[in-house]
Design a protein around this motif. Structure first.
Motif, short mmCIF file in Angstrom:
data_model
loop_
_atom_site.label_atom_id
_atom_site.label_comp_id
_atom_site.label_asym_id
_atom_site.label_seq_id
_atom_site.Cartn_x
_atom_site.Cartn_y
_atom_site.Cartn_z
N ALA A 312 -32.78 38.63 36.92
CA ALA A 312 -31.62 39.64 36.81
C ALA A 312 -30.27 39.03 36.16
O ALA A 312 -29.45 39.91 35.60
CB ALA A 312 -31.45 39.88 38.29
N ALA A 313 -29.94 37.80 36.44
CA ALA A 313 -28.82 37.20 35.94
C ALA A 313 -28.68 36.46 34.71
O ALA A 313 -27.62 36.57 34.05
CB ALA A 313 -28.12 36.44 37.08
N SER A 314 -29.96 35.78 34.23
CA SER A 314 -29.97 35.05 33.05
C SER A 314 -31.06 35.11 32.29
O SER A 314 -31.70 34.15 31.59
CB SER A 314 -29.51 33.49 33.60
N ALA A 315 -31.70 36.49 32.16
CA ALA A 315 -32.79 36.69 31.50
C ALA A 315 -32.54 36.30 29.96
O ALA A 315 -33.46 35.81 29.17
CB ALA A 315 -33.26 38.26 31.37
N VAL A 316 -31.48 36.30 29.47
CA VAL A 316 -31.20 35.91 28.05
C VAL A 316 -31.51 34.48 27.99
O VAL A 316 -32.02 33.88 26.82
CB VAL A 316 -29.75 36.24 27.56
N VAL A 317 -30.85 33.68 28.68
CA VAL A 317 -30.85 32.23 28.60
C VAL A 317 -32.22 31.66 28.78
O VAL A 317 -32.89 31.06 28.04
CB VAL A 317 -30.08 31.70 29.57
N VAL A 318 -33.23 32.40 29.91
CA VAL A 318 -34.46 31.93 30.23
C VAL A 318 -35.36 32.61 28.75
O VAL A 318 -36.18 31.72 28.54
CB VAL A 318 -35.00 32.74 31.55
N GLY A 398 -33.40 40.17 5.70
CA GLY A 398 -33.32 39.12 6.64
C GLY A 398 -32.08 39.07 7.41
O GLY A 398 -31.98 38.70 8.33
N VAL A 399 -30.85 38.85 6.51
CA VAL A 399 -29.66 39.07 7.16
C VAL A 399 -29.29 39.75 7.93
O VAL A 399 -28.85 39.72 9.19
CB VAL A 399 -28.54 38.90 6.12
N ALA A 400 -29.78 41.25 7.98
CA ALA A 400 -29.47 42.28 8.82
C ALA A 400 -30.42 41.94 9.98
O ALA A 400 -29.85 42.37 11.30
CB ALA A 400 -29.91 43.60 8.24
N VAL A 401 -31.47 41.60 9.87
CA VAL A 401 -32.39 41.17 11.20
C VAL A 401 -31.62 40.13 12.06
O VAL A 401 -31.61 40.52 13.25
CB VAL A 401 -33.96 40.87 10.85
N ALA A 402 -31.35 39.10 11.38
CA ALA A 402 -30.45 37.94 12.03
C ALA A 402 -29.09 38.43 12.73
O ALA A 402 -29.14 38.19 13.83
CB ALA A 402 -30.11 36.78 10.96
N VAL A 403 -28.60 39.22 12.10
CA VAL A 403 -27.41 39.98 12.80
C VAL A 403 -27.55 40.71 13.76
O VAL A 403 -26.94 40.60 14.97
CB VAL A 403 -26.55 40.48 11.48
N LEU A 404 -28.47 41.44 13.83
CA LEU A 404 -28.90 42.24 14.84
C LEU A 404 -29.57 41.60 15.97
O LEU A 404 -29.12 41.94 17.16
CB LEU A 404 -29.94 43.54 14.27
N VAL A 405 -30.12 40.84 15.76
CA VAL A 405 -30.60 39.84 17.01
C VAL A 405 -29.45 39.16 17.56
O VAL A 405 -29.28 39.21 18.89
CB VAL A 405 -31.83 38.97 16.49
N ALA A 406 -28.57 38.51 16.84
CA ALA A 406 -27.45 38.03 17.24
C ALA A 406 -26.67 38.81 18.06
O ALA A 406 -26.13 38.50 19.36
CB ALA A 406 -26.51 37.12 16.15
N LEU A 407 -26.35 40.05 17.61
CA LEU A 407 -25.68 41.09 18.32
C LEU A 407 -26.36 41.43 19.61
O LEU A 407 -25.68 41.72 20.94
CB LEU A 407 -25.32 42.24 17.61
N VAL A 409 -28.47 39.51 21.44
CA VAL A 409 -28.28 38.36 22.22
C VAL A 409 -26.90 38.49 23.02
O VAL A 409 -26.59 38.29 24.25
CB VAL A 409 -28.60 36.92 21.82
N GLY A 410 -25.84 38.48 22.04
CA GLY A 410 -24.30 38.51 22.45
C GLY A 410 -24.04 39.47 23.58
O GLY A 410 -23.31 39.42 24.45
N GLY A 411 -24.44 40.67 23.24
CA GLY A 411 -24.37 42.11 23.73
C GLY A 411 -24.93 41.79 25.28
O GLY A 411 -24.05 42.06 26.24
N GLN A 412 -26.05 41.45 25.30
CA GLN A 412 -26.67 41.18 26.48
C GLN A 412 -26.06 40.22 27.57
O GLN A 412 -25.86 40.33 28.70
CB GLN A 412 -28.26 40.81 26.53
N LEU A 413 -25.66 38.91 26.89
CA LEU A 413 -24.78 38.07 27.68
C LEU A 413 -23.55 38.82 28.09
O LEU A 413 -23.10 38.53 29.23
CB LEU A 413 -24.54 36.76 26.63
N GLY A 414 -22.74 39.54 27.20
CA GLY A 414 -21.50 39.83 27.80
C GLY A 414 -21.68 40.79 28.96
O GLY A 414 -21.01 40.78 29.82
N VAL A 415 -22.76 41.61 28.75
CA VAL A 415 -23.11 42.83 29.81
C VAL A 415 -23.48 41.91 31.13
O VAL A 415 -22.85 42.37 32.18
CB VAL A 415 -24.29 43.72 29.63
N ALA A 416 -24.13 40.88 31.18
CA ALA A 416 -24.36 40.26 32.14
C ALA A 416 -23.25 39.44 32.93
O ALA A 416 -23.23 39.41 34.00
CB ALA A 416 -25.64 39.12 31.84
N VAL A 417 -22.60 38.81 31.96
CA VAL A 417 -21.27 38.39 32.43
C VAL A 417 -20.39 39.38 33.27
O VAL A 417 -19.80 39.04 34.32
CB VAL A 417 -20.60 37.69 31.34
#
Length: 556
Positions: A312-318, A398-407, A409-417
């Motif tokens: 619930a709280a750290s799904a991204v890190v796990v 490939g660059v677009a995929v990497a950027v989307l994945v990074a966004l 991950v970052g978005g999910q972390l931000g929402v969780a925080v």
């Protein structure tokens, strides 16, 4: 090596270090801003109250029921210098958590950036990623603003392992010696923070065994045995260095566990005996014998609650940790022990921590998330390398995929925080424990402080059997009665304003008082009965927990 290569080799570590320092400053800001906005949890109030009692009396003795001595010893000095508030009391943990991204530098590989594969450590990108995860992981951020020993234990545990990695990676004994001493000091601090330090030792042994077993599977048995023998010799070092590290640990242990009288340690054989044998006996009696006498619990409910909070709280890190471990273990390249060890450490904690704890609570997830950031950083390093290769090949997809994945991950972390570390203190927040007050207690502090100003005698009277035992209950030291515990977190606030407290169990005792104190605290169910008898008092109701703990406060 050309001049340009040499210059780049000097710049790269500096840039990595600078990036980690910037992340650390942001982590400190994230933990210190609004640090006193949330009222004290019951556990925080216990630590704060006993720290103030230590500050007032100068007397301290390790009591296992109250947790490790680290916070009490440090809090006494901090509160004595800067004063007692919610923010200053939490500041010790906040600073430890805020500085935790610096630990990532202990895991950075020492070889040149173009060396492949790294022998033990993390790449530059992985090092910065680890620092970032330590800074913004929701569990670590929330409990980095919480007065308990879990977060300091996790940070000191990472320092111990990071120093061990540095010792293994050093070319000379002189290069390894400072990290051996730093690791010994961090281990002494870890042992002093929380009883969960015992669980860390178990997790480390399990992780080391599984890492060795993995190395034997991916290589030859003879080579693995040689690496193990070499690692043990390097960790032990010379007799002089080993003795120095043991001495650092023993001195640190003595400093925290020695009893204090008049605020100082009195050097004597009895003091040393109490700090070592006495503390061990007390720990065994409370945490082992006491558990056997009725403190056992079923494992499955605790294990499922632990896993549920993690997801619930750290799904991204796990999730990142799982990807990083699997890629390292089953990928095409050579495996790295540092990734495997921390993945196995995190995995072992899933079972060990719920097994040894006495209460199922969200703060237990700290002990899983902290080691998980290392394989999680490896997963982010994979993403960075994929993006770099795609960019080098002019691969727009490939660059677009990497950027989307990074966004993502970052978005999910931000929402969780925002939903947990800075979220509301309601049952919907997976990191909020039921002993967290449901109401702001700043009005209580303001009203009581104004009411008792200039008062002689008892300032605050607790009313009713829920708060007052049948016997004299002067909480000189833990453990204390359940009725005193029912007052939490109010004792912290009353002690810091110097309020004198007393209690009566019923109407007869209240009627026999020569004069009524300016503040009376009772269970909310007594509001109507007391309101009719307390003319000239105004009442307010406060929820001291998320449920089943509501009090009424009458202020004259």
């Amino acid at each position: 090596m050309s001049a340009a290569d040499s210059s780049d080799g000097l710049r790269r570590p500096t840039l990595v270090t600078l990036a980690v320092v910037v992340v650390t400053l942001l982590a400190l800001a994230a933990r210190l801003v609004g640090l006193g906005d949330r009222p004290f949890h019951w556990d925080e109030a216990r630590v704060g109250y006993w720290s103030l009692r230590f500050l007032d009396t100068g007397t301290f003795e390790y009591r296992p029921i109250a947790g490790g001595p680290f916070l009490y010893v440090v809090e006494r000095s901090v509160l004595g210098v800067v004063g007692a508030t919610d923010a200053t009391a939490r500041g010790v943990v906040a600073v430890v958590g805020g500085l935790s991204p610096l630990v990532a530098l202990l895991f950075r590989r020492r070889e040149p950036a173009d060396a492949a594969p790294p022998r033990f450590g993390l790449t530059d990108a992985e090092t910065v990623a680890m620092a970032g995860l330590l800074a913004v992981s929701p569990v670590l951020l929330y409990y980095g603003r919480f007065l308990r020993g879990d977060l300091p234990l996790a940070v000191f545990g990472l320092v111990v392992v990071g120093c061990g990695r540095r010792v293994l990676d050093a070319d000379t004994e002189a290069g390894a010696r400072p990290y051996r001493y730093l690791g010994a000091a961090a281990l002494a601090c870890a042992v002093a923070t929380s009883a969960f330090a015992v669980g860390y030792l178990v997790c480390w042994l399990i992780a080391a065994a599984l890492t060795v077993d993995q190395r034997r599977l991916v290589g030859t048995g003879r080579d693995a045995r040689g690496h193990i023998d070499a690692a043990i010799d390097r960790l032990r070092g010379t007799a002089r260095s080993a003795l120095g590290a043991v001495s650092v640990f023993l001195v640190g242990h003595l400093f925290f566990y020695a009893p204090r009288v008049d605020g100082s340690i009195r050097p004597s054989v009895a003091t040393v005996e109490t700090a070592f044998l006495g503390a061990a006996r007390a720990f065994y009696g409370v945490r082992v014998v006491g558990r056997r006498q009725g403190g056992e619990h079923q494992l499955l409910p605790y294990l499922s609650a632990h896993a549920e909070t993690l997801l619930a709280a750290s799904a991204v890190v796990v999730g990142l940790a799982a990807v990083g471990f699997l890629a390292d273990r089953y990928g095409r390249g050579p495996t790295r022990p540092v990734i495997a060890f921390h993945a196995y450490w995190a995995g072992a904690s899933l079972l060990v921590v719920p097994m040894i704890t006495e209460e199922s609570a969200a703060w237990l997830t700290v002990h899983t998330v902290a080691p998980a950031v290392v394989p999680a950083a490896a997963a982010l390093g994979l993403l960075a390398r994929y993006a770099s290769r795609s960019l080098a090949r002019d691969d727009a997809v490939g660059v677009a995929v990497a950027v989307l994945v990074a966004l993502a991950v970052g978005g999910q972390l931000g929402v969780a925080v925002m939903g947990t570390a800075y979220g509301p203190t309601t049952p919907e927040n997976p990191l909020v424990h039921h002993a967290q007050p449901g109401d702001d207690l700043d009005p209580f502090v303001s009203d009581v402080a104004a009411a008792i100003d200039g008062n002689d005698g008892v300032d605050v009277l607790f009313y009713g059997p829920a708060f007052v035992p049948t016997y004299d209950d002067t909480p000189a030291r833990p453990p204390v009665s359940d009725t005193w515990g029912n007052r939490l977190p109010l004792p912290w606030y009353l002690e810091r304003m110097g309020a004198e407290t007393d209690g009566v169990r019923g109407e007869a005792e209240l009627s026999n008082l020569a004069s009524r104190p300016p503040v009376i605290v009772a269970d909310a169910s007594q509001r109507s009965a007391l309101a009719a008898r307390l003319n000239g008092y105004e009442s307010s109701t406060y929820r001291l927990s998320l449920w089943n703990r509501e009090v009424v406060v009458f202020v004259r």
